[in-house]
Design a protein around this motif. Structure first.
Motif, mmCIF file in Angstrom:
data_model
loop_
_atom_site.group_PDB
_atom_site.id
_atom_site.type_symbol
_atom_site.label_atom_id
_atom_site.label_comp_id
_atom_site.label_asym_id
_atom_site.label_seq_id
_atom_site.Cartn_x
_atom_site.Cartn_y
_atom_site.Cartn_z
ATOM 1 N N UNK A 189 0.826 -1.203 0.000
ATOM 2 C CA UNK A 189 0.000 0.000 0.000
ATOM 3 C C UNK A 189 0.864 1.258 0.000
ATOM 4 N N UNK A 190 1.873 1.283 0.822
ATOM 5 C CA UNK A 190 2.735 2.467 0.910
ATOM 6 C C UNK A 190 3.539 2.684 -0.367
ATOM 7 N N UNK A 197 -0.246 9.122 -8.287
ATOM 8 C CA UNK A 197 0.659 8.936 -9.421
ATOM 9 C C UNK A 197 1.181 7.497 -9.492
ATOM 10 N N UNK A 198 1.578 6.925 -8.369
ATOM 11 C CA UNK A 198 2.063 5.550 -8.385
ATOM 12 C C UNK A 198 0.920 4.565 -8.612
ATOM 13 N N UNK A 199 -0.270 4.893 -8.128
ATOM 14 C CA UNK A 199 -1.438 4.045 -8.368
ATOM 15 C C UNK A 199 -1.758 4.008 -9.860
ATOM 16 N N UNK A 200 -1.764 5.161 -10.511
ATOM 17 C CA UNK A 200 -2.038 5.225 -11.948
ATOM 18 C C UNK A 200 -0.947 4.511 -12.738
ATOM 19 N N UNK A 201 0.301 4.688 -12.344
ATOM 20 C CA UNK A 201 1.411 4.016 -13.028
ATOM 21 C C UNK A 201 1.301 2.499 -12.889
ATOM 22 N N UNK A 237 -1.373 1.308 -15.318
ATOM 23 C CA UNK A 237 -0.900 1.330 -16.706
ATOM 24 C C UNK A 237 0.064 0.176 -16.965
ATOM 25 N N UNK A 238 1.018 -0.029 -16.088
ATOM 26 C CA UNK A 238 1.989 -1.116 -16.276
ATOM 27 C C UNK A 238 1.325 -2.485 -16.171
ATOM 28 N N UNK A 239 0.374 -2.627 -15.256
ATOM 29 C CA UNK A 239 -0.362 -3.882 -15.141
ATOM 30 C C UNK A 239 -1.181 -4.170 -16.380
ATOM 31 N N UNK A 240 -1.774 -3.134 -16.959
ATOM 32 C CA UNK A 240 -2.559 -3.296 -18.180
ATOM 33 C C UNK A 240 -1.677 -3.711 -19.346
ATOM 34 N N UNK A 241 -0.529 -3.089 -19.482
ATOM 35 C CA UNK A 241 0.397 -3.438 -20.564
ATOM 36 C C UNK A 241 0.878 -4.875 -20.407
ATOM 37 N N UNK A 242 1.233 -5.271 -19.181
ATOM 38 C CA UNK A 242 1.684 -6.638 -18.930
ATOM 39 C C UNK A 242 0.574 -7.644 -19.234
#
Length: 63
Positions: free
Chosen positions: A8-9, A16-20, A23-28
């Motif tokens: 969580x931290x 910003x880290x949640x959105x990133x 995005x990275x999870x979607x690409x993977x």
């Protein structure tokens, strides 16, 4: 419990880290899903694909 707090931290506390991470999870996920779909398609259609029958239609240089 400590591991969830650390995740969580690191990932979800700031927007910003949640959105990133989304995005990275979607690409993977898209890459894995695409490769799995291609593998299933090739397995089902093996013997009918161009790479399997290409040698039947290529002109030989010797002929």
């Amino acid at each position: 419990m400590a591991m969830l707090r650390q995740v969580y931290n690191l990932m979800f506390k700031r927007t910003s880290t949640f959105a990133l991470s989304i995005v990275l999870g979607t690409i993977f996920f898209e890459m894995v899903f695409d490769q799995a779909g291609d593998a299933v398609f090739e397995h089902i259609n093996w013997g009918k694909l161009w790479k399997c029958i290409k040698h039947n239609y290529e002109n030989n240089e010797e002929e």
